[in-house]
Design a protein around this motif. Structure first.
Motif, PDB file in Angstrom:
ATOM      1  N   ASN A   1       0.841  -1.191   0.000  1.00 50.93           N
ATOM      2  CA  ASN A   1       0.000   0.000   0.000  1.00 50.93           C
ATOM      3  C   ASN A   1       0.878   1.243   0.000  1.00 50.93           C
ATOM      4  O   ASN A   1       1.960   1.263   0.600  1.00 50.93           O
ATOM      5  N   THR A   2       0.402   2.271  -0.673  1.00 57.26           N
ATOM      6  CA  THR A   2       1.166   3.514  -0.770  1.00 57.26           C
ATOM      7  C   THR A   2       0.253   4.714  -0.602  1.00 57.26           C
ATOM      8  O   THR A   2      -0.964   4.637  -0.832  1.00 57.26           O
ATOM      9  N   TYR A   3       0.880   5.811  -0.220  1.00 62.55           N
ATOM     10  CA  TYR A   3       0.137   7.053  -0.041  1.00 62.55           C
ATOM     11  C   TYR A   3       1.109   8.192  -0.318  1.00 62.55           C
ATOM     12  O   TYR A   3       2.266   8.138   0.092  1.00 62.55           O
ATOM     13  N   TYR A   4       0.632   9.229  -1.034  1.00 66.31           N
ATOM     14  CA  TYR A   4       1.502  10.314  -1.463  1.00 66.31           C
ATOM     15  C   TYR A   4       0.926  11.670  -1.097  1.00 66.31           C
ATOM     16  O   TYR A   4      -0.296  11.860  -1.065  1.00 66.31           O
ATOM     17  N   ALA A   5       1.820  12.599  -0.880  1.00 68.61           N
ATOM     18  CA  ALA A   5       1.412  13.989  -0.792  1.00 68.61           C
ATOM     19  C   ALA A   5       0.933  14.442  -2.161  1.00 68.61           C
ATOM     20  O   ALA A   5       1.457  13.988  -3.197  1.00 68.61           O
ATOM     21  N   ASP A   6      -0.024  15.329  -2.185  1.00 63.48           N
ATOM     22  CA  ASP A   6      -0.569  15.800  -3.469  1.00 63.48           C
ATOM     23  C   ASP A   6       0.513  16.417  -4.350  1.00 63.48           C
ATOM     24  O   ASP A   6       0.458  16.313  -5.577  1.00 63.48           O
ATOM     25  N   SER A   7       1.502  17.038  -3.725  1.00 58.76           N
ATOM     26  CA  SER A   7       2.535  17.753  -4.477  1.00 58.76           C
ATOM     27  C   SER A   7       3.441  16.828  -5.275  1.00 58.76           C
ATOM     28  O   SER A   7       4.129  17.272  -6.197  1.00 58.76           O
ATOM     29  N   VAL A   8       3.470  15.537  -4.928  1.00 61.77           N
ATOM     30  CA  VAL A   8       4.370  14.610  -5.616  1.00 61.77           C
ATOM     31  C   VAL A   8       3.623  13.483  -6.319  1.00 61.77           C
ATOM     32  O   VAL A   8       4.233  12.679  -7.030  1.00 61.77           O
ATOM     33  N   LYS A   9       2.326  13.418  -6.104  1.00 61.53           N
ATOM     34  CA  LYS A   9       1.535  12.344  -6.715  1.00 61.53           C
ATOM     35  C   LYS A   9       1.724  12.368  -8.224  1.00 61.53           C
ATOM     36  O   LYS A   9       1.747  13.434  -8.847  1.00 61.53           O
ATOM     37  N   ASP A  10       1.849  11.222  -8.826  1.00 61.16           N
ATOM     38  CA  ASP A  10       2.046  11.038 -10.271  1.00 61.16           C
ATOM     39  C   ASP A  10       3.456  11.366 -10.739  1.00 61.16           C
ATOM     40  O   ASP A  10       3.763  11.200 -11.928  1.00 61.16           O
TER      41      ASP A  10
END
Length: 121
Positions: free
Chosen positions: A55-64
């Motif tokens: 499972n992973t989770y990202y800050a919006d600023s680095v997503k994609d």
């Protein structure tokens, strides 16, 4: 567990780097592992985390743009950073074993020493 972050460096805008967080002492597969970064004069901020089940989770600023992954055989967690921007310039830290929010620095028990990432325009 001891954590050793590496892989930082100087890269041009649009370039890529892969950071490594090597763990020793215990298997990293048992932990939630996160990456944080701290730019000069700013607070340390959450970047990404991974936990059991890939499972992973990202800050919006680095997503994609950023991808967190782990290699349990090497006891290492990676942060692949693509399409880097000058705003990504910071010291990057890995951390492990969470009690509480993934995004909160105080939730993590173990920290690595940090690796510098500098993105030139």
């Amino acid at each position: 567990v001891q954590l050793q972050a590496s892989g930082g460096g100087l890269v041009q805008s649009g370039g890529s780097l892969r950071l490594s967080c090597a763990a020793s002492g215990r298997s990293v597969s048992a932990y939630t592992v996160g990456w944080f970064r701290q730019a000069p004069g700013k607070e340390r901020e959450f970047v990404a985390a991974t936990w059991t089940g890939d499972n992973t989770y990202y800050a919006d600023s680095v997503k994609d743009r950023f991808t967190i992954s782990r290699d349990n055989a090497k006891n290492t967690v990676y942060l692949q950073m693509n399409s880097l921007k000058p705003g990504d310039t910071a010291v990057y830290y890995c951390a492990a074993e969470v009690s509480g929010s993934l995004r909160y620095t105080g939730s993590y028990k173990y920290w690595g020493q940090g690796t510098q990432v500098t993105v030139s325009s």
